[in-house]
Motif scaffolding. Sequence first.
Motif, PDB file in Angstrom:
ATOM      1  N   GLU A  92       0.912  -1.239  -0.070  1.00 57.63           N
ATOM      2  CA  GLU A  92      -0.092  -0.002   0.111  1.00 57.63           C
ATOM      3  C   GLU A  92       0.884   1.272  -0.055  1.00 57.63           C
ATOM      4  O   GLU A  92       0.561   2.277  -0.650  1.00 57.63           O
ATOM      5  CB  GLU A  92      -0.932  -0.106   1.264  1.00 57.63           C
ATOM      6  N   ARG A  93       1.985   1.260   0.682  1.00 52.60           N
ATOM      7  CA  ARG A  93       2.833   2.363   0.651  1.00 52.60           C
ATOM      8  C   ARG A  93       3.644   2.425  -0.504  1.00 52.60           C
ATOM      9  O   ARG A  93       4.360   3.462  -0.753  1.00 52.60           O
ATOM     10  CB  ARG A  93       3.683   2.264   2.080  1.00 52.60           C
ATOM     11  N   GLY A  94       3.773   1.537  -1.421  1.00 50.93           N
ATOM     12  CA  GLY A  94       4.711   1.514  -2.355  1.00 50.93           C
ATOM     13  C   GLY A  94       3.820   1.391  -3.424  1.00 50.93           C
ATOM     14  O   GLY A  94       3.318   2.378  -4.328  1.00 50.93           O
ATOM     15  N   PRO A  95       3.985   0.196  -4.371  1.00 52.86           N
ATOM     16  CA  PRO A  95       3.620  -0.295  -5.773  1.00 52.86           C
ATOM     17  C   PRO A  95       1.967   0.158  -5.801  1.00 52.86           C
ATOM     18  O   PRO A  95       1.492   0.473  -6.885  1.00 52.86           O
ATOM     19  CB  PRO A  95       3.598  -1.612  -5.923  1.00 52.86           C
ATOM     20  N   ARG A  96       1.152  -0.269  -4.661  1.00 51.47           N
ATOM     21  CA  ARG A  96      -0.168   0.048  -5.100  1.00 51.47           C
ATOM     22  C   ARG A  96      -0.744   1.755  -4.431  1.00 51.47           C
ATOM     23  O   ARG A  96      -1.938   2.043  -4.594  1.00 51.47           O
ATOM     24  CB  ARG A  96      -1.049  -0.745  -3.980  1.00 51.47           C
ATOM     25  N   LEU A  97       0.375   2.333  -4.176  1.00 49.28           N
ATOM     26  CA  LEU A  97      -0.183   3.676  -3.649  1.00 49.28           C
ATOM     27  C   LEU A  97      -0.463   4.510  -4.881  1.00 49.28           C
ATOM     28  O   LEU A  97       0.284   4.631  -6.004  1.00 49.28           O
ATOM     29  CB  LEU A  97       1.064   4.296  -3.181  1.00 49.28           C
ATOM     30  N   GLY A 107       8.698   6.108   8.950  1.00 51.88           N
ATOM     31  CA  GLY A 107       9.345   4.755   8.340  1.00 51.88           C
ATOM     32  C   GLY A 107       9.618   3.981   9.624  1.00 51.88           C
ATOM     33  O   GLY A 107       9.703   2.622   9.347  1.00 51.88           O
ATOM     34  N   TRP A 108       9.228   4.209  10.733  1.00 49.85           N
ATOM     35  CA  TRP A 108       9.443   3.232  12.088  1.00 49.85           C
ATOM     36  C   TRP A 108       8.189   2.846  12.280  1.00 49.85           C
ATOM     37  O   TRP A 108       7.896   1.850  13.196  1.00 49.85           O
ATOM     38  CB  TRP A 108      10.090   3.967  13.162  1.00 49.85           C
ATOM     39  N   TRP A 127      -6.751   8.676   2.134  1.00 52.68           N
ATOM     40  CA  TRP A 127      -5.626   8.822   3.054  1.00 52.68           C
ATOM     41  C   TRP A 127      -5.027   7.702   3.371  1.00 52.68           C
ATOM     42  O   TRP A 127      -5.814   6.493   3.423  1.00 52.68           O
ATOM     43  CB  TRP A 127      -6.412   9.726   4.391  1.00 52.68           C
ATOM     44  N   LEU A 128      -3.754   7.734   3.385  1.00 54.94           N
ATOM     45  CA  LEU A 128      -3.198   6.509   3.780  1.00 54.94           C
ATOM     46  C   LEU A 128      -2.066   7.044   5.069  1.00 54.94           C
ATOM     47  O   LEU A 128      -1.210   7.733   4.715  1.00 54.94           O
ATOM     48  CB  LEU A 128      -2.193   5.951   2.940  1.00 54.94           C
ATOM     49  N   VAL A 129      -2.268   6.504   6.263  1.00 59.01           N
ATOM     50  CA  VAL A 129      -1.773   6.790   7.415  1.00 59.01           C
ATOM     51  C   VAL A 129      -1.183   5.668   8.119  1.00 59.01           C
ATOM     52  O   VAL A 129      -1.702   4.666   8.164  1.00 59.01           O
ATOM     53  CB  VAL A 129      -2.762   7.647   8.170  1.00 59.01           C
ATOM     54  N   SER A 130       0.215   6.201   8.789  1.00 59.61           N
ATOM     55  CA  SER A 130       0.958   5.128   9.619  1.00 59.61           C
ATOM     56  C   SER A 130       0.183   5.177  10.941  1.00 59.61           C
ATOM     57  O   SER A 130      -0.025   6.074  11.514  1.00 59.61           O
ATOM     58  CB  SER A 130       2.207   5.494   9.700  1.00 59.61           C
TER      59      SER A 130
END
Length: 151
Positions: A92-97, A107-108, A127-130
């Motif tokens: 979700e944070r990479g290729p699907r973003l 990052g942590w 929205w994509l939230v850590s």
Amino acid sequence: MTEYRERLLPPLTVFLATALLIPATLLVFLPINEVVGVVAAIVFYVAAVLALVLTSPVLTIDAEGFAAGRARLYPHEIGEAVAFTGSAATAERGPRLDARAWTLFRGWVKPVVKVSLTDESDPAPYWLVSTRKPDEVVRGLDGIRQRTPGR
């Protein structure tokens, strides 16, 4: 009344790594003056720790909606929320973003929550939230959505 609150602080290892400022500062300032070197090392380390703590974003879910850092979604703007952990979170944070998505990553903090938006005029589709507790965030957002009139 706040239903959920989380500060996305760095882990202890980041604070320990920041302690490398102490010998680096001593290396620079000790040849000039020992007292200045020790004081400067302490000041630089404390400043770095304060910067890490004070700039860590806070996630809040309350009656007014969902706040992530300085941004806010009001209850009527919150769509479906989905939690992702492990390799799914990485995808979700990479290729699907979607490049248009509004993001708040640290990052942590590996898990993420994807919150779709109901506002058609918003240029961000979601929205994509850590978050360290993605299931709690999803439950809190679902609770807000259920209490919102007109749903």
